[in-house]
Design an enzyme around this catalytic site. Structure first.
Site, PDB file in Angstrom:
ATOM      1  N   LYS A 171       0.383  -1.278  -0.203  1.00 52.84           N
ATOM      2  CA  LYS A 171      -0.137   0.319   0.130  1.00 52.84           C
ATOM      3  C   LYS A 171       1.015   1.159  -0.062  1.00 52.84           C
ATOM      4  O   LYS A 171       2.181   0.973   0.210  1.00 52.84           O
ATOM      5  CB  LYS A 171      -1.324   0.224   1.258  1.00 52.84           C
ATOM      6  CG  LYS A 171      -0.669  -0.053   2.572  1.00 52.84           C
ATOM      7  CD  LYS A 171       0.181   1.249   3.177  1.00 52.84           C
ATOM      8  CE  LYS A 171       0.859   0.713   4.560  1.00 52.84           C
ATOM      9  NZ  LYS A 171       1.475   1.988   5.383  1.00 52.84           N
TER      10      LYS A 171
ATOM     11  N   ASP B   2      -2.549  -1.696  10.302  1.00 51.76           N
ATOM     12  CA  ASP B   2      -2.888  -1.469   9.153  1.00 51.76           C
ATOM     13  C   ASP B   2      -3.295  -3.032   8.629  1.00 51.76           C
ATOM     14  O   ASP B   2      -3.611  -3.129   7.506  1.00 51.76           O
ATOM     15  CB  ASP B   2      -0.921  -1.555   8.439  1.00 51.76           C
ATOM     16  CG  ASP B   2      -0.604   0.101   8.053  1.00 51.76           C
ATOM     17  OD1 ASP B   2      -2.004   1.595   8.389  1.00 51.76           O
ATOM     18  OD2 ASP B   2      -0.070   0.355   7.605  1.00 51.76           O
TER      19      ASP B   2
HETATM   20  C1  LIG Z   1       2.582   4.219   9.976  1.00 55.75           C
HETATM   21  C2  LIG Z   1       1.393   3.408   9.186  1.00 55.75           C
HETATM   22  C3  LIG Z   1       0.503   4.554   8.865  1.00 55.75           C
HETATM   23  O1  LIG Z   1      -0.154   3.630   7.207  1.00 55.75           O
HETATM   24  O2  LIG Z   1       1.800   2.721   8.283  1.00 55.75           O
HETATM   25  P1  LIG Z   1       3.222   2.001   8.284  1.00 55.75           P
HETATM   26  O3  LIG Z   1       4.045   2.335   8.209  1.00 55.75           O
HETATM   27  O4  LIG Z   1       3.780   0.877   9.341  1.00 55.75           O
HETATM   28  O5  LIG Z   1       3.537   0.661   6.975  1.00 55.75           O
HETATM   29  C4  LIG Z   1       0.895   2.376  10.371  1.00 55.75           C
HETATM   30  O6  LIG Z   1      -0.330   3.866  11.344  1.00 55.75           O
HETATM   31  C5  LIG Z   1       1.493   1.672  11.421  1.00 55.75           C
HETATM   32  O7  LIG Z   1       0.425   0.823  11.249  1.00 55.75           O
HETATM   33  P2  LIG Z   1       1.151  -0.986  11.606  1.00 55.75           P
HETATM   34  O8  LIG Z   1       2.445  -1.334  10.483  1.00 55.75           O
HETATM   35  O9  LIG Z   1       0.245  -1.559  11.289  1.00 55.75           O
HETATM   36  O10 LIG Z   1       1.655  -0.651  13.465  1.00 55.75           O
HETATM   37  P3  LIG Z   1       1.329  -1.344  14.278  1.00 55.75           P
HETATM   38  O11 LIG Z   1       1.479  -2.432  14.467  1.00 55.75           O
HETATM   39  O12 LIG Z   1      -0.358  -1.751  15.013  1.00 55.75           O
HETATM   40  O13 LIG Z   1       1.479  -0.608  15.968  1.00 55.75           O
HETATM   41  C6  LIG Z   1       3.225  -0.566  15.937  1.00 55.75           C
HETATM   42  C7  LIG Z   1       3.741   1.336  16.876  1.00 55.75           C
HETATM   43  O14 LIG Z   1       3.234   2.222  16.237  1.00 55.75           O
HETATM   44  C8  LIG Z   1       3.165   2.855  16.683  1.00 55.75           C
HETATM   45  N1  LIG Z   1       0.934   3.270  16.117  1.00 55.75           N
HETATM   46  C9  LIG Z   1       0.864   2.441  15.847  1.00 55.75           C
HETATM   47  C10 LIG Z   1      -0.764   2.707  14.945  1.00 55.75           C
HETATM   48  C11 LIG Z   1      -0.754   4.239  14.994  1.00 55.75           C
HETATM   49  N2  LIG Z   1      -2.140   4.534  14.476  1.00 55.75           N
HETATM   50  N3  LIG Z   1      -0.257   4.920  16.102  1.00 55.75           N
HETATM   51  C12 LIG Z   1       0.848   4.512  16.831  1.00 55.75           C
HETATM   52  O15 LIG Z   1       1.551   4.924  17.741  1.00 55.75           O
HETATM   53  C13 LIG Z   1       2.907   2.448  18.171  1.00 55.75           C
HETATM   54  O16 LIG Z   1       4.047   2.530  18.745  1.00 55.75           O
HETATM   55  C14 LIG Z   1       2.632   0.710  17.523  1.00 55.75           C
HETATM   56  O17 LIG Z   1       3.712   0.227  19.085  1.00 55.75           O
END
Ligand SMILES: C[C@@](CO)(OP(=O)(O)O)[C@H](O)COP(=O)(O)OP(=O)(O)OC[C@H]1O[C@@H](n2ccc(N)nc2=O)[C@H](O)[C@@H]1O
Ligand SMILES: Nc1ncnc2c1ncn2[C@@H]1O[C@H](COP(=O)(O)OP(=O)(O)O)[C@@H](O)[C@H]1O
Length: 325
Positions: free
Chosen positions: A11, A160
């Site tokens: 994504k 996600d």
């Molecule tokens: C930033 C984003 C944007 O789409 O994507 P990625 O960069 O990871 O792909 C997401 O919010 C990432 O989602 P995801 O990768 O599933 O995160 P999770 O495993 O749920 O959380 C990992 C950590 O990220 C932080 N976290 C995550 C999601 C959220 N809404 N708030 C947070 O603060 C928290 O510290 C959590 O412990």
């Protein structure tokens, strides 16, 4: 035993604002995500033994991906950056374990994972693999009307994961507006065909680490303008409204990302930004032709060291192929 095969997509976060920090360690987000045709390959086989076995390999080969990234994969050595966990820290293993526990499934699964999506890139590869794994498992066991239970499992695995479950499940285009910590989804009924150049700079970023560096804005930007432009397929207004609030904290950790963004910009990709918490960056191309030309040019300028791909939004869910025993 039955085998299910599918191709989990990555994504891009086309719009990402973080309106608030929550008390549970997460943040409220306001994001528009679109699935793209940069895909892993997943094969899940039901086995009589009560365990989950997983093997993971890079496609077309670890040597080829390492070569593009300028890493040494000689003599069967897998560079640190390309090591994919095969124990229960792999989100596929965790999701299938939660699936077995939720449904009281006594048999196990053998999983073969073919990786193309870089990890720790903000492209959601692990989350997509996990979502598609439980969707495959439900099909193997012929469980119908279980989408609520699957959604519960998905959000327990990662914020996600529900997005990718929705894309695995639905017939509508694979883009959604996500709020809450990312698990509250409004699927977007139309998704324009958009071409991107995506660049992964051979460094991964930890999602938690990037969120930890964020200063929550006093006046968050609403996704309304972006959503309006996206629904209308108005590329120009979409481009003007794109943003990613995690860019600044990611740049604090990895200032070199600025150079990569600058290279994309100089090639005429406007706008360009990080996806999710990075480290991958992408730029909006005018069309497929422009995207291909820019990748060719950047390959000579940036490789080895940067994984470069043309990517496109995907119009419909990826089918799951079932091979009966
Ligand atoms: C930033 C984003 C944007 O789409 O994507 P990625 O960069 O990871 O792909 C997401 O919010 C990432 O989602 P995801 O990768 O599933 O995160 P999770 O495993 O749920 O959380 C990992 C950590 O990220 C932080 N976290 C995550 C999601 C959220 N809404 N708030 C947070 O603060 C928290 O510290 C959590 O412990
Ligand atoms: N199926 C998987 N594929 C790739 N990485 C995985 C997988 N399961 C767990 N991981 C671990 O998850 C982390 C990042 O996951 P990923 O979803 O690719 O990144 P991001 O959160 O940036 O989108 C990596 O550190 C990797 O070791």
């Amino acid at each position: 035993m039955t085998i299910a095969r599918t191709s989990p997509p990555a994504k891009l976060n086309l719009f990402l604002e973080i309106p608030a920090r929550r008390d549970d360690g997460y943040h409220e987000i306001d994001t528009v995500m679109a699935a793209i045709d940069w895909r892993d390959e997943l094969e899940i086989e039901s086995i009589p033994q009560p365990r989950i076995e997983l093997t993971a390999d890079w496609l077309p080969s670890v040597e080829s991906v390492a070569g593009e990234l300028g890493l040494d994969a000689g003599a069967g050595r897998v560079p640190e950056l390309l090591r994919i966990p095969t124990d229960d820290s792999n989100l596929v293993v965790r999701a299938l374990a939660a699936f077995r526990a939720s449904f009281g499934v006594k048999t196990g699964f053998r999983v073969r994972l073919g990786k193309r999506i870089p990890a720790g890139a903000g492209m959601g590869g692990a989350s997509s693999d996990a979502a598609h794994a439980i969707d495959c498992a439900a099909q193997i066991h012929q469980f119908d009307n279980v989408s609520e239970v699957l959604h519960g499992i998905a959000s327990s695995i990662g914020s996600d994961v529900p997005f990718f479950l929705a894309t695995a499940d639905s017939q509508s285009p694979m883009a959604a507006h996500a709020t809450g910590r990312g698990e509250l989804l409004s699927p977007l009924k139309t998704c324009p065909s958009i071409h991107f150049v995506v660049a992964y700079p051979s460094t991964s970023l930890s999602t938690a680490g990037v969120y930890a560096q964020l200063n929550v804005p006093q006046q968050p930007v609403s996704s309304a303008s972006f959503l309006q432009a996206f629904r209308r397929g108005d590329r120009e207004r979409m481009g003007k409204a794109m943003m990613n609030r995690l860019t600044e904290p990611a740049l604090k950790i990895l200032p070199q990302l600025n150079e990569l963004l600058e290279s994309l910009w100089q090639c005429g990709l406007q706008p360009c930004q990080l996806t999710g918490s990075g480290s991958a960056c992408f730029g909006l191309a005018k069309d497929a032709e422009q995207a291909k030309e820019i990748v060719k040019r950047l390959e000579t300028e940036l490789q080895p060291g940067v994984l470069l791909r043309v990517a496109q939004t995907v119009p419909a869910a990826t089918p799951i192929e079932i091979e009966p025993s």
